[in-house]
Design an enzyme around this catalytic site. Structure first.
Site, mmCIF file in Angstrom:
data_model
loop_
_atom_site.group_PDB
_atom_site.id
_atom_site.type_symbol
_atom_site.label_atom_id
_atom_site.label_comp_id
_atom_site.label_asym_id
_atom_site.label_seq_id
_atom_site.Cartn_x
_atom_site.Cartn_y
_atom_site.Cartn_z
ATOM 1 C CB ILE A 26 -43.310 -23.825 39.990
ATOM 2 C CG1 ILE A 26 -43.293 -25.120 39.024
ATOM 3 C CG2 ILE A 26 -44.448 -24.157 41.236
ATOM 4 C CD1 ILE A 26 -44.726 -25.333 38.570
ATOM 5 C CD GLU A 27 -41.264 -19.741 44.176
ATOM 6 O OE1 GLU A 27 -41.769 -18.834 44.274
ATOM 7 O OE2 GLU A 27 -41.137 -20.870 44.959
#
Length: 298
Positions: free
Chosen positions: A110-111
């Site tokens: 997600i990052e």
């Protein structure tokens, strides 16, 4: 709702009832540019799943992002999984070694989508998207010669330490992830104002930023899809492992070519193992600097 990090069980739920993927074709990953030279990474079976710390929720927010990744942002998410498979074995080993749940590997997805050179508009860098002050607080060197946020090994260790500290403070992996996204100060303020440490309650009350409200559901949706890719029409990804390596202390201002020659390894391998060395040489340091090099087979 399960919120304790000491809970042993996880509820595994099929999300297919939330939407249909019948008309969506199976994605085949296009060729991705690799930051590693040919033959550097070694094919390996995917690691055995040992997830017991962070529960999977089945609420509307999670279903929303599951639908988005599967139906609306499908090709990009497939690239995330393919890039992540290069790092998963190594990242999960480091998380476990530092007392963090291995499922936090999916937070990196997600990052940064496991784009190793990722840089954000907020000047966050690397797979774990550290900003410079937080990186330095957790022992990473960031200056004109070195940016250890780009070193997967060092940065993952720092991320594990940071996330562990956040979980110890807030008593919840959901709130630890939320604080990782928006900062500890905002989460402390939200808890004080609303007298609760329940992430979903804070999200419903608008106590935390919208990006953070979506952050935990994105993590859970990514974890569900990546753990069950074929269920959602994605192909299984090939996993890889880093070669066995060692740390060698090098005197300052030694070129990568000289390091490679002395260690009798290709310079491309030195570059691949040390992407954080910004000047193609060892940085200035009174006591020298530790560089990662492949171990030679005897």
């Amino acid at each position: 709702m399960i919120t304790s990090r000491h809970t042993v069980g996880i509820r595994f739920v099929t999300f297919l009832t939330a939407f249909s993927i019948a008309a969506v074709p199976t994605v085949s990953t296009a060729t991705l540019t690799s930051p590693f030279p040919a033959g550097f990474l070694k094919p390996t079976p995917p690691p055995r799943e040992r997830y017991k710390e962070i529960p999977i929720e089945t609420n509307a927010r999670v279903r929303k992002w599951l639908n988005y990744f599967v139906n609306e942002d499908r090709a990009r998410f497939d690239r995330f999984m393919a890039r992540g498979a290069r790092y998963r074995v190594t990242v999960q080993e480091i998380l476990l070694e530092n007392g963090a749940p291995p499922e936090l590997y999916y937070l990196g997805m997600i990052e940064s989508g496991y784009a190793s050179q990722a840089r954000s508009h907020a000047k966050a860098v690397g797979i774990w998207q550290f900003i410079a002050p937080t990186a330095r607080r957790y022992g990473l060197r960031v200056d004109k010669e070195v940016d250890e946020r780009l070193d997967v090994l060092r940065a993952t260790k720092a991320a594990a330490r940071y996330l562990n500290d956040l979980e110890r403070e807030f008593g919840s992996w959901y709130l630890a992830m939320a604080a990782y996204n928006c900062g500890e100060g905002r989460i402390r303020k939200a808890i004080r104002r609303h007298h609760t440490k329940d992430f979903w309650t804070l999200a419903r009350r608008g106590a935390i930023p919208k990006e953070t409200v979506d952050y935990v559901p994105k993590f859970q949706a990514a974890m569900e899809i990546a753990r069950n890719p074929e269920r959602y029409g994605f192909s299984e990804k090939k996993h890889f492992d880093f070669p066995e390596m060692k740390k060698v202390r090098i005197s300052r201002n030694t070129s990568l070519k000289d390091i490679a020659r002395r260690q009798r390894v290709p310079v491309a391998s030195i570059r691949a193992m040390n992407p954080h060395l910004l000047k193609a040489r060892s940085p200035s340091s009174r006591l020298g600097y530790e560089v990662s090099v492949p171990k030679l087979r005897r």
